[in-house]
Design a protein around this motif. Structure first.
Motif, short mmCIF file in Angstrom:
data_model
loop_
_atom_site.label_atom_id
_atom_site.label_comp_id
_atom_site.label_asym_id
_atom_site.label_seq_id
_atom_site.Cartn_x
_atom_site.Cartn_y
_atom_site.Cartn_z
N THR A 197 46.87 60.22 36.87
CA THR A 197 46.75 58.84 36.43
C THR A 197 47.63 58.60 35.21
OG1 THR A 197 44.47 58.80 37.19
CG2 THR A 197 45.13 57.06 35.67
N LYS B 78 46.87 50.61 41.97
CA LYS B 78 46.49 50.79 40.56
C LYS B 78 46.20 49.45 39.89
CE LYS B 78 48.22 53.06 36.33
NZ LYS B 78 47.34 54.22 36.23
N ASN C 156 46.60 64.14 31.58
CA ASN C 156 46.19 63.92 32.98
C ASN C 156 47.04 64.76 33.94
OD1 ASN C 156 44.17 62.19 32.20
ND2 ASN C 156 45.31 60.31 32.68
N ASP D 43 50.46 58.19 39.75
CA ASP D 43 49.89 57.12 40.56
C ASP D 43 50.77 55.87 40.54
OD1 ASP D 43 47.29 55.86 38.27
OD2 ASP D 43 49.42 56.30 37.97
#
Lengths: 98, 376
Positions: free
Chosen positions: B115, B341, B127, B94
């Motif tokens: 993430t 983000k 993740n 991200d």
């Protein structure tokens, strides 16, 4: 000087028998690699092994493999040179005598 | 001018790089690997020398794995579009730059976004791993964000990919020359580099180091090899170098790598980090500034800092700094994912990134200039 076994009698009568040796003077070899990158890599490998080697642009055989570069190797122990190049994943298109 | 926009490109190039480029234009102005005459051969030897230096610097298998492209974005496109096909899946982070996101959005390739934890690398790796599916072919991620500087745990992600039998590609635009990178140690299959940033080389050149095959070429054309063949040659690097390479930039690259090695990546990083962390700590304590990370340590971040002056559009701050002789970049930095983000999609951020040539005095000057911005 490179000598190879000549089998003439066997070829005529279907019998496999050595009939002698045929020798000729070989000055060196042309190892065609294709790209300049592999030509330089191959040249450096051969020089480290003690061969006298240089690079030249291909001037013949363009109709079969197209443009490219060759390593000109002086000396006679071509098998060892070829093996060293293949071990280093250098692409060899063909090997011809000088 | 005080140049703090080195994340876009290093503003000052070493004299040795400039000399190498000039020398190349004067003495190596022949097409390398094409013509066979002395100047062409000399140019080809220089290109090969550059490949050897790059291979050695990044721990690649050999110079033949080093491909010169037009820029890092082209390198990334070659990897993503050259390796993956319809029906396959890729995982990105991200924090990715549009160089990674846009090729995927316009393709038939399925992708998921992992993430990145700003505090725990093991969470980041988990993740990524959680998103692996049966058709996952590759993980591709940035070495460090070009917005907030956050470094991803590349070695751990590489180990995970190797364990799971997945290819691993890295966008090293912000890390090459600043963070040590060893492709073998980090199990990296494809490394995309912007040498005009941390390697102090001229713009107009990118590098792709490919340790695994790339089946599809996006560009086909003359390579100076096997030219009777109407199909693109199969061997790297020429397979991906159709057309004439940027010879002057490649000559500059040799000098750029020598420059970085002579100073050492570690010392360059220490120097840049001192300046950036000084700015970060000063801004963090000042209520008029907004910073976007909780901490800025040497091993979790590349020296790239984003901030805002509260109540001021980032573009306005950058323009004011420009008037005062300070170069920074404001906006979204071609990385909307990263701004989403940290919650700065509307205003963007002001980004500062020093090079080996910046000084703490310059950072102090910028902080002084900010005092007058606040009064505007």
């Amino acid at each position: 000087m490179v000598c190879t076994t000549v089998n003439t009698i066997g070829r005529l009568y279907g019998i496999s028998r050595d009939s002698g040796m045929e020798c000729k003077k070989v000055r060196g070899y042309i190892i065609t690699t294709g790209s300049i990158t592999y030509a330089i890599k191959g040249r450096d490998i051969l020089r480290r092994l003690g061969y006298r080697a240089r690079i030249e642009k291909r001037t013949s055989g363009l109709g079969s493999d197209g443009c490219g570069y060759s390593i000109i190797v002086e000396g006679k122990d071509i098998e060892k040179a070829e093996q060293a190049l293949r071990n280093a994943a250098v692409k060899i298109l063909q090997i011809n005598e000088l | 001018m005080i140049y703090f926009d080195n994340a876009a490109t290093t503003g000052r190039k070493p004299d040795t790089v400039i000399s190498a480029v000039t020398n190349s234009l004067k003495k190596l102005s022949a097409n390398p690997g094409r013509s066979g005459h002395k100047m062409s051969n000399d140019a080809a030897m220089t290109v090969y020398k550059a490949r050897e230096k790059v291979s050695d610097f990044f721990g690649a298998s050999g110079p033949e794995n080093v491909v010169f492209t037009a820029n890092c974005t082209h390198s990334i496109n070659f990897v993503i579009k050259g390796v993956l096909k319809r029906g396959e899946h890729i995982i990105i982070s991200d924090l990715e730059h549009n160089a990674v996101v846009r090729p995927l959005v316009t393709s038939d390739i399925d992708f998921s976004v992992a993430t990145v934890s700003l505090t725990d690398d093991n969470v980041t790796v988990n993740n990524f791993e959680k998103l692996i599916k049966n058709n996952t072919r590759m993980v591709f991620c940035t070495g460090a964000s070009n917005v907030i500087g956050k470094r991803l745990p590349i070695e751990k992600i590489g180990q995970m990919c190797k364990r799971r039998g997945i290819l691993f590609g890295v966008d090293a635009a912000q890390t090459a020359g600043v963070v040590p990178i060893d492709m073998k140690k980090a199990d990296i299959d494809f490394l995309c580099i912007a040498p005009h940033k941390g390697l102090y080389s001229p713009m107009g050149l990118g590098i792709l180091i490919a340790e695994k095959p790339i089946p599809f070429t996006l560009i086909q054309g003359g390579t100076g090899t096997e030219s009777i063949n109407l199909i693109q040659p199969t061997s790297l690097p020429e397979r991906f170098e159709s057309g004439t390479v940027n010879m002057p930039a490649i000559a500059g690259l040799i000098a750029g790598i020598d420059f970085v090695k002579q100073k050492s990546t570690e010392k360059i990083s220490d120097h840049e980090f001192q300046i950036v962390s000084y700015l970060y700590e000063s801004m963090r304590k000042d209520k008029d500034f907004e910073v976007y990370t909780d901490g800025f340590d040497r091993y979790s971040y590349a020296p790239v800092l984003s901030f805002n002056v509260k109540g001021k559009p980032s573009g306005e701050v950058a323009s004011y700094l420009d008037e005062k002789g300070i170069a920074v970049r404001a906006g979204l930095h071609c990385a909307p994912f990263a701004h989403k983000k940290i919650g700065t999609t509307e205003n963007g951020t002001v980004r500062v990134c020093p090079s080996v040539y910046n000084t703490k005095n310059e950072a102090d000057y910028m902080l002084n200039v900010f005092k007058s911005i606040k009064k505007l």
